[in-house]
Design an enzyme around this catalytic site. Structure first.
Site, PDB file in Angstrom:
ATOM      1  N   SER A  63     -11.129  46.094 -19.116  1.00 39.20           N
ATOM      2  CA  SER A  63     -11.945  47.395 -18.935  1.00 39.20           C
ATOM      3  C   SER A  63     -11.540  47.996 -17.655  1.00 39.20           C
ATOM      4  CB  SER A  63     -13.533  47.064 -19.164  1.00 39.20           C
ATOM      5  OG  SER A  63     -13.728  46.807 -20.549  1.00 39.20           O
ATOM      6  N   LYS A  66     -10.324  51.756 -17.681  1.00 42.30           N
ATOM      7  CA  LYS A  66     -11.299  52.748 -17.849  1.00 42.30           C
ATOM      8  C   LYS A  66     -11.358  53.814 -16.700  1.00 42.30           C
ATOM      9  CE  LYS A  66     -14.064  50.440 -21.278  1.00 42.30           C
ATOM     10  NZ  LYS A  66     -14.998  49.397 -21.580  1.00 42.30           N
ATOM     11  N   SER A 127     -19.695  49.647 -19.170  1.00 37.10           N
ATOM     12  CA  SER A 127     -18.491  49.449 -19.665  1.00 37.10           C
ATOM     13  C   SER A 127     -18.459  49.699 -21.296  1.00 37.10           C
ATOM     14  CB  SER A 127     -17.952  48.049 -19.526  1.00 37.10           C
ATOM     15  OG  SER A 127     -16.430  48.047 -19.715  1.00 37.10           O
ATOM     16  N   LYS A 254     -15.193  49.832 -11.114  1.00 38.05           N
ATOM     17  CA  LYS A 254     -15.085  49.384 -12.592  1.00 38.05           C
ATOM     18  C   LYS A 254     -14.944  47.848 -12.606  1.00 38.05           C
ATOM     19  CE  LYS A 254     -15.513  49.877 -16.774  1.00 38.05           C
ATOM     20  NZ  LYS A 254     -16.123  48.382 -16.836  1.00 38.05           N
TER      21      LYS A 254
END
Length: 419
Positions: A63, A66, A127, A254
């Site tokens: 993730s 992202k 997320s 992130k």
């Protein structure tokens, strides 16, 4: 591949490498490694690499991708193609992903509408995969079309050889009907730690307001008229959290975690007055180890390196303040003083100062004469003519750092010039 819910097996730490400001790798001692498959720390303003370990090889990043998804959405908003308060209606396919606990942490109801702002918050804070899909389809209409936009923004950030398949970070097959056609179901986004750092730097530099989102600890998400979900930021390095940095204040960015990617994290914050960007990929052990390893890397950098401001070329040793300009056959040789446009921060080893640095003037190819040691006229005042390559040993980061240099006066071609 579905997100991890269990402890990852311990991995053998890889060989430590270092990269220059242009991110060319060199090797350092094993005692300076961190417990990750790949890692990097850079100065967000200058891009100078302060620490790098296996930083140029591509790996799955889950993730963490992202941040690139967000960069595309930010670009759409800047261009007027999307608005923060614009509502996006959730399709059946997106709702299926959003309501599958394997993939997402925030439920989205089919037919319900949510603002771009709330979807971005849920994508970055917890997320939410369904939110990432909803944003991508609103932006481009399909995974394939959004993928082209991701590729374009990655190139703007200086990333040219990454493997980018989707906006979420899952294996291609996990997107079901929305997967890329003609691509293996097992294919996952693969970027190097260096790539991730470049994209993070691009995102923060171009859209600094993203940090107002990623530093939030608690945000309410309105699932429906009668249902509200309190999102708790899964970045444990934020201040006062369990894994808060002991070296400064983290503001984002992130996390990422799949079976193949392991525990990953790209972070940013202020440390000793400088914004740094950190990346760790596939950290072994329990969840939260990626934050501990990040803090250990920051400690290593701050313990062994310090930064100084280069205000003028005379801050270095003599011999780099000017360059010869030649503009006529057999005559007309003149000297042009050089300068930097603004003070530049340079990280050095703790016991190294600017006078210790070896410097080399490298003129731009389109400006230099045969042999490369002189400029050819015309030269305009304020024109970039090359770089001052600074060679500094004794630090964790780059040995070679390039500082752009500029002419301080105009030299025109004279009559009889052979250029």
């Amino acid at each position: 591949m579905k997100k991890l819910r269990r402890v990852m097996a311990h991995l053998l730490v890889v060989i430590l490498t270092l990269t220059s400001m242009s991110m060319t790798s060199i090797v350092t001692s094993a005692s300076e490694t961190v417990d990750a498959r790949a890692a990097i720390t850079i100065d967000a303003e200058t891009g100078q690499v302060l620490y790098a370990q296996n930083a140029t090889k591509r790996y799955p990043i889950a993730s963490v991708i992202k941040i690139l998804t967000l960069a595309v959405i930010e670009q759409d908003i800047a261009q007027g193609k999307l608005k923060w308060d614009q509502k996006i209606t959730i399709s059946k396919d997106v709702a299926k992903v959003a309501n599958d606990w394997h993939f997402s942490n925030v439920p989205l109801n089919e037919g319900e509408s949510y603002t771009v702002q709330s979807l971005v918050e849920s994508m970055m804070i917890v997320s939410a995969d369904g939110s990432a899909e909803a944003l991508a389809f609103a932006s481009a209409g399909s995974t394939a079309a959004f993928n082209k936009k991701m590729q374009a923004v990655a190139r703007e950030a200086g990333v040219t050889d990454a493997k980018i398949y989707n906006m979420i970070g899952l294996a291609n097959g996990d997107l079901g009907a929305q997967r890329l056609k003609g691509v293996s179901k097992e294919a996952e986004n693969q970027l190097s730690a260096e790539d991730v750092a470049k994209i993070a730097r691009y995102l923060i530099d171009k859209y600094p307001s993203v940090l107002e989102i990623t530093k939030q600890k608690f945000v309410n998400f309105q699932v429906s008229e009668n249902q509200q979900y309190q999102m708790v930021n899964i970045n444990s390095m934020l201040p006062q959290n369990a894994a808060a940095s002991t070296h400064g204040e983290v503001e984002g960015l992130k996390t990422g975690m799949t079976d193949s990617a392991g525990n990953c994290f790209v972070g940013t914050g202020i440390f000793n007055g400088r914004r740094l960007i950190t990346v760790v990929l596939k950290v072994p052990g329990e969840y939260n180890n990626q934050f501990k390893v990040t803090d250990a890397m920051l400690g290593l950098v701050l313990d062994k390196e310090h930064y100084l401001s280069v205000n003028k070329l005379s801050d270095f040793k003599k011999g780099v303040q000017s360059v010869i300009v030649t503009h006529a056959k057999g005559k007309g040789v003149k000297t042009v003083p050089l300068t930097i446009k603004k003070p530049v921060t340079l990280w050095l080893g703790k016991n190294v100062n600017l006078k210790h640095a070896d410097v080399e003037l490298i003129l731009d190819k389109n400006k230099r004469t045969i042999g490369g040691h002189k400029l050819r006229a015309p030269v305009k005042k304020g024109e970039r003519v090359g770089v001052l390559r600074v060679h500094v040993a004794g630090q964790l980061g780059a040995e070679n750092v390039d500082l752009p240099v500029y002419a301080t006066k105009t030299i025109e071609k004279e009559k009889g010039s052979w250029f």
